[in-house]
Design an enzyme around this catalytic site. Sequence first.
Site, short mmCIF file in Angstrom:
data_model
loop_
_atom_site.label_atom_id
_atom_site.label_comp_id
_atom_site.label_asym_id
_atom_site.label_seq_id
_atom_site.Cartn_x
_atom_site.Cartn_y
_atom_site.Cartn_z
N LYS A 112 29.36 -7.02 -70.08
CA LYS A 112 30.06 -6.34 -68.98
C LYS A 112 29.97 -7.18 -67.69
CE LYS A 112 29.41 -1.82 -71.09
NZ LYS A 112 28.72 -0.52 -71.15
N GLN A 127 23.85 2.24 -67.92
CA GLN A 127 23.91 2.02 -69.37
C GLN A 127 23.04 3.03 -70.10
OE1 GLN A 127 26.01 -0.13 -70.78
NE2 GLN A 127 25.34 0.22 -72.87
N ASP A 181 32.67 4.89 -66.17
CA ASP A 181 32.45 5.26 -67.58
C ASP A 181 33.19 6.55 -67.94
OD1 ASP A 181 30.96 3.66 -69.32
OD2 ASP A 181 29.07 4.13 -68.30
N1 GUN Z 1 26.03 3.04 -74.33
C1 GUN Z 1 26.85 2.87 -75.40
N2 GUN Z 1 28.14 2.84 -75.00
C2 GUN Z 1 28.14 3.00 -73.65
C3 GUN Z 1 29.17 3.06 -72.67
O1 GUN Z 1 30.37 2.96 -72.94
N3 GUN Z 1 28.74 3.22 -71.39
C4 GUN Z 1 27.43 3.35 -71.07
N4 GUN Z 1 27.13 3.52 -69.79
N5 GUN Z 1 26.46 3.31 -71.95
C5 GUN Z 1 26.82 3.14 -73.23
#
Ligand code: GUN
Length: 310
Positions: free
Chosen positions: A54, A98, A121
């Site tokens: 990311k 996350q 998100d």
């Molecule tokens: N953990 C697994 N997938 C995601 C996601 O799309 N966003 C976040 N913040 N955590 C995750």
Amino acid sequence: MTSRILSGKIIADAIKAEAAYEIKLLESGHGFRPCLAVVRIGEDPASAVYVGSKVKASEELGIISEHYHLGSETSHSELLALVQSLNQRDEVDGILVQLPLPPQINASEILETIDPAKDVDGFHPFNVGRLTQGEKALVPCTPAGIIEMLKRSNIQIAGQHAVIVGRSNIVGKPMAMLLLQENATVTICHSRTKDLGAITRQADILVAAIGRAGFVRGEHIREGATVIDVGINNVSDPQLAGEFFNGEDLEKRLATIEKRGFTLVGDVNPTEAMAKAANFTPVPGGVGLLTVAMLMKNTVDAAKRRRRIN
Ligand code: GUN
């Protein structure tokens, strides 16, 4: 039948190129670049990989990226204070915490504290509610990426029966809402569903988001279906890899296990799926890349909406 392989890379590259173009327009026309803050707690190895990709994509596209990596002992109130300070900083357009979070942290309270306008998100109840009502919202990246993939691959959604296996807040539930918005007939299955195969065999579009390597087998798939594999599982046992791959593919996977200790396998048995599905997404190289691309798009969208730019 041999499936058409839906390349996440080609579609993700197109979405990222569109986002990069928008970022250049924001910089030249409005004098700023969007800013994304990514927060990671502890040492979960998968989270480290996801956050790394990311941050890397943000930097490649010209998004200003702030990466906060806090120790696994971080308290709930410390994380809450960080989120509140990011909310208050006007130049921060997107906040991503996350998941999963360590047990001492109340994840839903953290997600509910993120300013909904910065919730790239799409996990805040405000955005979840707006999505459910069919209103404009920041939408979870993985399911939004799957819709983009279906549309850009000219796969019909309206009127089709979409079956989702998995009911998580991150994928299953928002996927159902987005497919419904596209006029699919939607069924959600889960671990307590009776006679799963009888339902999944009705699917024109089958989305597997269970979190178990190779769980969806040939017997679950209707001939000619589109199968979207959301799973990312580590397989380190060469014998198990032999159940999922054959020929040249298997040799490559065994070499990867030898080199790195594991290979990535989705929630669908790929050999069996490719014998039945018309369209199939690979792991790696499928949906995962779209998640990151849609995060970039959400960050640009959040920046424009917050700053009232069309
Ligand atoms: N953990 C697994 N997938 C995601 C996601 O799309 N966003 C976040 N913040 N955590 C995750």
